[in-house]
Scaffold this motif. Structure first.
Motif, PDB file in Angstrom:
ATOM      1  N   LYS A  90      43.113  47.203  49.569  1.00 56.95           N
ATOM      2  CA  LYS A  90      42.362  48.238  50.282  1.00 56.95           C
ATOM      3  C   LYS A  90      41.185  47.654  51.052  1.00 56.95           C
ATOM      4  N   ASP A  91      40.731  46.458  50.637  1.00 61.72           N
ATOM      5  CA  ASP A  91      39.615  45.824  51.346  1.00 61.72           C
ATOM      6  C   ASP A  91      39.975  45.522  52.800  1.00 61.72           C
ATOM      7  N   GLY A 167      48.853  38.630  50.763  1.00 59.56           N
ATOM      8  CA  GLY A 167      48.258  37.799  49.725  1.00 59.56           C
ATOM      9  C   GLY A 167      47.936  38.586  48.469  1.00 59.56           C
ATOM     10  N   ALA A 168      47.498  39.822  48.622  1.00 63.86           N
ATOM     11  CA  ALA A 168      47.139  40.648  47.465  1.00 63.86           C
ATOM     12  C   ALA A 168      48.326  40.905  46.553  1.00 63.86           C
ATOM     13  N   MET A 176      43.003  35.630  45.121  1.00 64.14           N
ATOM     14  CA  MET A 176      42.699  36.488  46.266  1.00 64.14           C
ATOM     15  C   MET A 176      41.266  36.984  46.264  1.00 64.14           C
ATOM     16  N   VAL A 177      40.616  36.994  45.114  1.00 65.05           N
ATOM     17  CA  VAL A 177      39.227  37.436  45.064  1.00 65.05           C
ATOM     18  C   VAL A 177      38.355  36.584  45.975  1.00 65.05           C
ATOM     19  N   TRP A 178      38.573  35.256  45.953  1.00 68.60           N
ATOM     20  CA  TRP A 178      37.784  34.382  46.836  1.00 68.60           C
ATOM     21  C   TRP A 178      38.498  34.090  48.151  1.00 68.60           C
ATOM     22  N   LEU A 179      39.841  34.086  48.118  1.00 70.59           N
ATOM     23  CA  LEU A 179      40.585  33.762  49.328  1.00 70.59           C
ATOM     24  C   LEU A 179      40.440  34.848  50.392  1.00 70.59           C
ATOM     25  N   GLY A 180      40.240  36.097  49.964  1.00 65.20           N
ATOM     26  CA  GLY A 180      40.078  37.183  50.920  1.00 65.20           C
ATOM     27  C   GLY A 180      38.896  36.940  51.851  1.00 65.20           C
TER      28      GLY A 180
END
Length: 226
Positions: A90-91, A167-168, A176-180
């Protein structure tokens, strides 16, 4: 270069973008409001700007309408909870909302990103401001580059959204927390590079050349008929 001209060029960016975006972070991080409340209150300015343009000026303020649209999407997405992968996906909703809004503005012949680019091209110089106006009304090449600038940003933001969604659902959540954030930073850098090379740079050269040509013509003495 005049201070009044520079302020006039930057005013739409400050009112339509900086105030609502800055207001959101101030309300959320500074005053501890929830995401829902911060999005709601920060939507007031773009909502009023959009309504004022529609009623008083009979036009739609593109930047204000886009920020309002993004805030509404954020409000809807803030209601999504539970699945961590869905929360990550959703980000990217904000990026997709902005990208779609920009592409729609190009299709309508009113490229939205022009308002963000123009101040950095004219640099508050009255001669460049006049040159921009002449080119915008009389140069097909200039108008085409103007559309390309917005088109690049619309495509880049939609591509960034797609990559983050994929990716999510395919990479570990912790990754994905940092890769986003990295994906977003790369997308921004790519957007600046491509839009500058394909549109902003050529437009700046055209504006400078037009302004210099106008000054040269104005300084040429008129022959006296005897």
């Amino acid at each position: 270069m005049t201070t009044n001209t520079k302020r006039a060029n930057l005013a739409p960016l400050l009112v339509d973008v900086a105030v609502p975006v800055g207001g959101y972070y101030l309300l959320k991080n500074g005053f501890g409001m929830s995401t829902l409340a911060a999005l709601g209150w920060s939507s007031v300015v773009p909502a009023l700007r959009t309504a004022w343009g529609a009623v008083k000026e009979r036009t739609v303020n593109g930047l204000a309408a886009l920020i309002l649209f993004v805030n509404v999407v954020g409000l809807l997405l803030s209601l999504v909870s539970g699945d961590p992968r869905l929360m990550l996906a959703k980000d990217s909703g904000v990026s997709s909302a902005i990208g779609i809004g920009i592409l729609v503005s190009v299709a309508l012949g009113r490229p939205m990103m022009t308002a963000a680019m123009k101040p950095w091209v004219v640099k508050g110089d009255a001669g460049r401001e006049e040159a921009w106006g002449r080119l915008a009304s009389g140069s097909a090449r200039f108008r085409r580059a103007e559309k390309v600038f917005s088109l690049v940003w619309g495509v880049v933001l939609l591509a960034e959204c797609l990559v983050r969604v994929v990716g999510a659902y395919t990479l570990p959540v912790d990754t994905m927390v940092w890769l986003g954030t990295v994906i977003l930073a790369v997308a921004m850098a790519l957007g600046f590079l491509l839009s500058g090379a394909l549109a902003a740079g050529p437009m700046a050269h055209m504006v400078i050349a037009e302004a210099k040509g106008s000054r040269s013509t104005a300084g040429t003495p008129v022959p006296v008929q005897v």
